[in-house]
Scaffold this motif. Structure first.
Motif, PDB file in Angstrom:
ATOM      1  N   GLU A  14      -0.986  -1.638  14.051  1.00  0.00           N
ATOM      2  CA  GLU A  14      -0.903  -2.655  12.985  1.00  0.00           C
ATOM      3  C   GLU A  14       0.273  -3.580  13.249  1.00  0.00           C
ATOM      4  N   TRP A  70       1.608  -3.814   3.522  1.00  0.00           N
ATOM      5  CA  TRP A  70       1.193  -2.588   4.206  1.00  0.00           C
ATOM      6  C   TRP A  70       1.898  -2.473   5.524  1.00  0.00           C
ATOM      7  N   HIS A  93       3.828   5.273   8.541  1.00  0.00           N
ATOM      8  CA  HIS A  93       4.816   4.292   8.098  1.00  0.00           C
ATOM      9  C   HIS A  93       4.596   4.017   6.619  1.00  0.00           C
ATOM     10  N   HIS A 113       1.486   5.932   4.989  1.00  0.00           N
ATOM     11  CA  HIS A 113       0.123   6.035   5.495  1.00  0.00           C
ATOM     12  C   HIS A 113       0.094   6.118   7.012  1.00  0.00           C
TER      13      HIS A 113
HETATM   14 FE   LIG Z   1       0.346  -0.201   7.315  1.00  0.00          FE
END
Ligand SMILES: [Fe+2]
Length: 408
Positions: A314, A408, A343, A307
């Motif tokens: 992040e 994530w 990533h 994504h």
């Molecule tokens: Fe992420």
């Protein structure tokens, strides 16, 4: 939010006479934000809160960032950090920008003073350790995996319990708003009419731990309060104990929330990061990735897709669980994935994840709309090989055993 509450003694109406046992008036203080149209509490002091005996500037807190023009993924390894300073002076800023700063602290000393952040809210996340935060609005006992929200202006002293032999050193993260915004739950969790948590929210009022007694410390003497504002720490001297409230009420106060009380939202297909959101301030969010059932479509891919969060940087802090899907990542690691480059899971872990039904990962994430810059302290714990760790895999390579789905 937070909702209305009260602690200690208060008079039946605002702004009326409220007297001490000796007949003198208590000193009322209206304690509010956003120009008194935001959340406010009304406090009753034994002493006038304006009554101070001395003040001086102690030191600068202005953060110096480095490599502000470098965009690359980073893996900060805090596992070898050693305790230093106290719960305030021991904080080491690792990443930040004009909206939020993120620091890590392994306190070695006790605070012999009280502290007030006059420039921003603080959100602490306790990784290891337990203790008590004595605040002007009451007492908060804390333990591992607690978030502690300390709004701007609240005076406090943080006391850690002694660490038992064999236990890890006390360690916590601190997120601090730098843009005058305040930590609060996502507005979509809240009723627009009553500010009550709605049914779909992953936590609610029952999960918040509010300040309790003891509240009032009626003592005379010399007490130091260190105040952070204008990128500096000033030392103020009070001739009475600064935690001198007899009572207060309102909607502005510190509180605790344990990450284990976050109820993850799961789905048939992969749930996106906003389902993990816990708090937010202006231009950033805080998310909690907690142990949970994984996606239950018969052909679901439990790991997240690659994504690009095109508008956000992040940073993830890995608390506990199995992170072998991100090789080299372990409890105490930070990963930083900047906007502009995609990533996702490490090679081989997608196939390995198929059929998995549960993840025990626990991580705290901060996403920011402006780039996060590292400090020199961050560079000292940075793994320069991390950006290339996706490239070391060739088709046909087998993932290591026991790899689990990824955050994530
Ligand atoms: Fe992420």
């Amino acid at each position: 939010m937070p909702y209305y509450t009260q602690l200690g003694e208060i008079p039946p109406k605002r702004h009326i006479q409220f007297r001490r046992p000796d007949g003198a008036l208590y000193s009322e203080e209206v304690f509010g934000i956003e120009g008194f149209v935001g959340p406010t509490s009304t406090m009753y002091h034994i002493h006038p809160p304006t009554q101070v005996a001395g003040w001086k500037k102690l030191y600068s807190t202005k953060t110096e960032y480095v490599e502000t023009d470098v965009m690359r993924m980073r893996h900060l390894q805090s596992q070898d950090c050693t305790p230093k300073g106290d719960p305030i002076t021991g904080r080491v800023v690792l990443l930040g920008n004009v909206d939020v700063e993120m620091s890590i602290c392994l306190p070695a000393e006790t605070m012999d003073y009280h502290y007030k952040n006059g420039s921003g809210d603080e959100l602490l996340f306790i990784h290891h350790g337990s203790g008590t935060v004595f605040t002007s609005m009451g007492t908060l006992a804390f333990g591992p995996k607690d978030y502690i929200v300390i709004p701007k202006g609240v005076i406090y002293r943080m006391v850690f319990d002694p660490v038992a032999a064999g236990e890890p050193a006390s360690k916590f993260l601190c997120f601090e708003t730098m843009n005058t915004s305040h930590f609060h739950p996502p507005p979509r969790y809240m009723s627009k009419k009553t500010s009550q948590f709605l049914e779909h929210a992953p936590y609610c009022e029952r999960d918040l731990r509010l300040p309790t007694l003891p509240l009032t410390h009626d003592e005379s003497g010399d007490f130091e309060v260190r105040i952070k504002a204008r990128d500096s720490i000033h030392s103020y001297t009070y001739d009475y104990h600064p935690l001198d409230l007899i009572g207060w009420d309102g909607c502005y106060y510190p509180y605790c929330f344990n990450i284990d009380d976050f109820s993850p939202i799961v789905g048939k297909h992969h749930m996106p990061p906003p389902t993990h959101q816990t708090f937010e301030g202006h231009n950033f969010v805080i998310c909690s990735f907690c142990p949970r059932v994984l996606d239950f479509h018969p052909e679901a891919i439990p790991v997240p897709y690659h994504h690009s969060n095109l508008d956000s940087d992040e940073v993830l802090y890995y608390v506990e669980g199995n992170y072998k899907a991100r090789r080299g990542i372990d409890s105490g690691s930070f990963s930083l994935h900047p906007q502009g480059i995609p990533h996702g899971p490490h090679p081989g872990t997608i196939e390995k994840s198929l059929g998995a039904t549960w993840t025990d990962e626990l991580a705290v994430m901060c996403d920011t709309f402006r780039p996060l810059h590292p400090t020199m302290a961050a560079l000292e714990m940075d793994d320069p090989d991390y950006p290339a760790s996706w490239a070391k895999w060739k088709p046909g390579d087998k993932p290591a055993k026991d790899e689990s789905p990824d955050t994530w």
